[in-house]
Design a protein around this motif. Structure first.
Motif, PDB file in Angstrom:
ATOM      1  N   GLY A   1     -21.356 137.227  43.934  1.00 55.29           N
ATOM      2  CA  GLY A   1     -21.767 136.774  42.620  1.00 55.29           C
ATOM      3  C   GLY A   1     -20.662 136.951  41.610  1.00 55.29           C
ATOM      4  N   ALA A   2     -21.028 136.848  40.358  1.00 57.17           N
ATOM      5  CA  ALA A   2     -20.054 136.984  39.281  1.00 57.17           C
ATOM      6  C   ALA A   2     -19.482 138.391  39.245  1.00 57.17           C
ATOM      7  N   ALA A   3     -18.260 138.518  38.744  1.00 58.02           N
ATOM      8  CA  ALA A   3     -17.591 139.816  38.580  1.00 58.02           C
ATOM      9  C   ALA A   3     -17.444 140.556  39.909  1.00 58.02           C
ATOM     10  N   LEU A   4     -17.233 139.802  40.999  1.00 56.88           N
ATOM     11  CA  LEU A   4     -17.131 140.393  42.336  1.00 56.88           C
ATOM     12  C   LEU A   4     -16.033 141.438  42.412  1.00 56.88           C
ATOM     13  N   GLN A   5     -14.845 141.144  41.871  1.00 53.36           N
ATOM     14  CA  GLN A   5     -13.720 142.063  41.982  1.00 53.36           C
ATOM     15  C   GLN A   5     -13.964 143.341  41.198  1.00 53.36           C
ATOM     16  N   GLU A   6     -14.648 143.211  40.052  1.00 53.40           N
ATOM     17  CA  GLU A   6     -14.951 144.403  39.263  1.00 53.40           C
ATOM     18  C   GLU A   6     -15.917 145.317  40.014  1.00 53.40           C
ATOM     19  N   THR A   7     -16.851 144.719  40.729  1.00 55.70           N
ATOM     20  CA  THR A   7     -17.895 145.486  41.386  1.00 55.70           C
ATOM     21  C   THR A   7     -17.392 146.276  42.584  1.00 55.70           C
ATOM     22  N   ILE A   8     -16.626 145.626  43.470  1.00 53.08           N
ATOM     23  CA  ILE A   8     -16.266 146.263  44.737  1.00 53.08           C
ATOM     24  C   ILE A   8     -14.772 146.322  45.010  1.00 53.08           C
ATOM     25  N   GLY A   9     -13.949 146.012  44.020  1.00 53.26           N
ATOM     26  CA  GLY A   9     -12.502 146.091  44.217  1.00 53.26           C
ATOM     27  C   GLY A   9     -12.038 145.191  45.337  1.00 53.26           C
ATOM     28  N   LYS A  10     -11.274 145.734  46.285  1.00 51.55           N
ATOM     29  CA  LYS A  10     -10.728 144.942  47.390  1.00 51.55           C
ATOM     30  C   LYS A  10     -11.587 145.026  48.650  1.00 51.55           C
ATOM     31  N   CYS A  11     -12.746 145.631  48.559  1.00 53.14           N
ATOM     32  CA  CYS A  11     -13.617 145.778  49.728  1.00 53.14           C
ATOM     33  C   CYS A  11     -14.265 144.438  50.084  1.00 53.14           C
ATOM     34  N   GLY A  12     -14.628 144.287  51.334  1.00 54.75           N
ATOM     35  CA  GLY A  12     -15.197 143.033  51.789  1.00 54.75           C
ATOM     36  C   GLY A  12     -16.693 142.922  51.599  1.00 54.75           C
ATOM     37  N   SER A  13     -17.357 144.017  51.272  1.00 57.67           N
ATOM     38  CA  SER A  13     -18.801 144.002  51.079  1.00 57.67           C
ATOM     39  C   SER A  13     -19.199 145.146  50.170  1.00 57.67           C
ATOM     40  N   LEU A  14     -20.415 145.070  49.670  1.00 58.20           N
ATOM     41  CA  LEU A  14     -20.934 146.146  48.838  1.00 58.20           C
ATOM     42  C   LEU A  14     -21.116 147.410  49.661  1.00 58.20           C
ATOM     43  N   ALA A  15     -21.545 147.242  50.911  1.00 53.31           N
ATOM     44  CA  ALA A  15     -21.720 148.397  51.800  1.00 53.31           C
ATOM     45  C   ALA A  15     -20.396 149.135  52.003  1.00 53.31           C
ATOM     46  N   GLU A  16     -19.331 148.386  52.236  1.00 54.40           N
ATOM     47  CA  GLU A  16     -18.015 149.008  52.421  1.00 54.40           C
ATOM     48  C   GLU A  16     -17.570 149.732  51.154  1.00 54.40           C
ATOM     49  N   ALA A  17     -17.808 149.103  50.006  1.00 54.56           N
ATOM     50  CA  ALA A  17     -17.404 149.712  48.738  1.00 54.56           C
ATOM     51  C   ALA A  17     -18.163 151.017  48.489  1.00 54.56           C
ATOM     52  N   ILE A  18     -19.438 151.048  48.858  1.00 50.52           N
ATOM     53  CA  ILE A  18     -20.224 152.273  48.701  1.00 50.52           C
ATOM     54  C   ILE A  18     -19.658 153.367  49.597  1.00 50.52           C
ATOM     55  N   GLN A  19     -19.380 153.029  50.841  1.00 51.19           N
ATOM     56  CA  GLN A  19     -18.843 154.010  51.786  1.00 51.19           C
ATOM     57  C   GLN A  19     -17.502 154.570  51.330  1.00 51.19           C
ATOM     58  N   LYS A  20     -16.696 153.732  50.685  1.00 52.64           N
ATOM     59  CA  LYS A  20     -15.372 154.155  50.218  1.00 52.64           C
ATOM     60  C   LYS A  20     -15.403 154.699  48.790  1.00 52.64           C
ATOM     61  N   GLY A  21     -16.566 154.670  48.153  1.00 54.41           N
ATOM     62  CA  GLY A  21     -16.690 155.165  46.787  1.00 54.41           C
ATOM     63  C   GLY A  21     -15.976 154.300  45.776  1.00 54.41           C
ATOM     64  N   GLU A  22     -15.956 152.981  46.003  1.00 57.84           N
ATOM     65  CA  GLU A  22     -15.198 152.082  45.138  1.00 57.84           C
ATOM     66  C   GLU A  22     -16.069 151.112  44.347  1.00 57.84           C
ATOM     67  N   VAL A  23     -17.360 151.356  44.269  1.00 56.30           N
ATOM     68  CA  VAL A  23     -18.203 150.503  43.426  1.00 56.30           C
ATOM     69  C   VAL A  23     -18.025 150.922  41.968  1.00 56.30           C
ATOM     70  N   HIS A  24     -18.006 149.943  41.085  1.00 55.95           N
ATOM     71  CA  HIS A  24     -17.865 150.266  39.655  1.00 55.95           C
ATOM     72  C   HIS A  24     -18.597 149.235  38.819  1.00 55.95           C
ATOM     73  N   TYR A  25     -19.482 149.715  37.960  1.00 56.32           N
ATOM     74  CA  TYR A  25     -20.296 148.826  37.135  1.00 56.32           C
ATOM     75  C   TYR A  25     -19.535 148.304  35.925  1.00 56.32           C
ATOM     76  N   GLY A  26     -18.492 149.003  35.515  1.00 58.18           N
ATOM     77  CA  GLY A  26     -17.762 148.609  34.308  1.00 58.18           C
ATOM     78  C   GLY A  26     -18.347 149.287  33.085  1.00 58.18           C
ATOM     79  N   ASP A  27     -18.498 148.537  31.987  1.00 55.57           N
ATOM     80  CA  ASP A  27     -19.106 149.118  30.787  1.00 55.57           C
ATOM     81  C   ASP A  27     -20.597 149.351  31.023  1.00 55.57           C
ATOM     82  N   PRO A  28     -21.148 150.430  30.468  1.00 60.66           N
ATOM     83  CA  PRO A  28     -22.581 150.695  30.638  1.00 60.66           C
ATOM     84  C   PRO A  28     -23.415 149.744  29.787  1.00 60.66           C
ATOM     85  N   PRO A  29     -24.728 149.691  30.014  1.00 59.54           N
ATOM     86  CA  PRO A  29     -25.588 148.888  29.141  1.00 59.54           C
ATOM     87  C   PRO A  29     -25.428 149.318  27.683  1.00 59.54           C
ATOM     88  N   ASN A  30     -25.506 148.357  26.800  1.00 62.48           N
ATOM     89  CA  ASN A  30     -25.334 148.610  25.367  1.00 62.48           C
ATOM     90  C   ASN A  30     -26.702 148.933  24.777  1.00 62.48           C
TER      91      ASN A  30
END
Length: 205
Positions: free
Chosen positions: A108-137
């Motif tokens: 989906g949108a903002a894919l690179q922001e969410t999981i960096g260079k990982c190939g899936s959300l699962a991989e990003a979670i395992q590597k600790g590389e998920v990032h939401y960016g700015d919090p809800p306002n």
């Protein structure tokens, strides 16, 4: 066309996010920028006070675009109807430390922001590389809305990358993220600053 996020440590242990836009819009699914305010070239969520001020209870969670949601979280509640993976993640504002439960969805949108260079959300979670960016306002912390967040733990993970293409939950990926340790360290620091005699007692013992 995703945007790329750089996260850096600012003064006082604050995480700051700086988005570099790769196009005029990063909302491929919605096709507009109604949920994003452009401020000096950086992206942050709008506050949606036209919704939150009319409902007495606080939102239960926030979707991929920082929109407040009041129904229980689930894969069929996502903004991104094309998602193959989703996670509900506990985050904290890097300025006031207020906690939020937010949704991730891939692809989906903002894919690179969410999981960096990982190939899936699962991989990003395992590597600790998920990032939401700015919090809800949301709330009284106006600075935190543009200063990034701490990603603390995965509360729910779902995927439909299977033969039946049905949503299945995988509790093995519902884990603590690296920022959780940093949050605990900062909380201890805050206690020591507010009660300096504690450090003296520790040294004596």
């Amino acid at each position: 066309m995703p945007r790329h996020l750089t996260v850096e440590r600012g003064a006082g242990g604050v995480k700051r996010s700086r988005a570099k836009c790769a196009s005029l819009t990063n909302l491929q699914v919605r096709g507009n920028v109604s949920s994003i305010d452009k401020v000096n070239g950086a992206d942050m969520f709008t506050d949606y006070d036209d919704i939150t001020e009319r409902i007495a209870e606080p939102p239960k969670w926030w979707d991929e675009y920082g929109v407040p949601r009041y129904a229980e979280y689930g894969p069929y509640q996502l903004a991104n109807i094309y998602a193959q993976e989703t996670a509900l993640v506990e985050i904290a504002c890097s300025a006031c430390w207020r906690h939020f439960e937010v949704a991730f969805s891939i692809p989906g949108a903002a894919l690179q922001e969410t999981i960096g260079k990982c190939g899936s959300l699962a991989e990003a979670i395992q590597k600790g590389e998920v990032h939401y960016g700015d919090p809800p306002n949301y709330g009284n912390c106006r600075d935190g809305a543009s200063m990034g967040c701490y990603d603390i733990r995965v509360l729910q993970y779902w995927s439909r990358a299977n033969e039946k293409h049905s949503w299945l939950r995988d509790s093995r990926l519902e884990i603590e993220l690296p920022d959780a340790r940093e949050m605990r360290r900062l909380e201890v620091e805050k206690i020591v600053v507010n009660f300096p005699d504690i450090r003296g007692r520790q040294q004596i013992s």
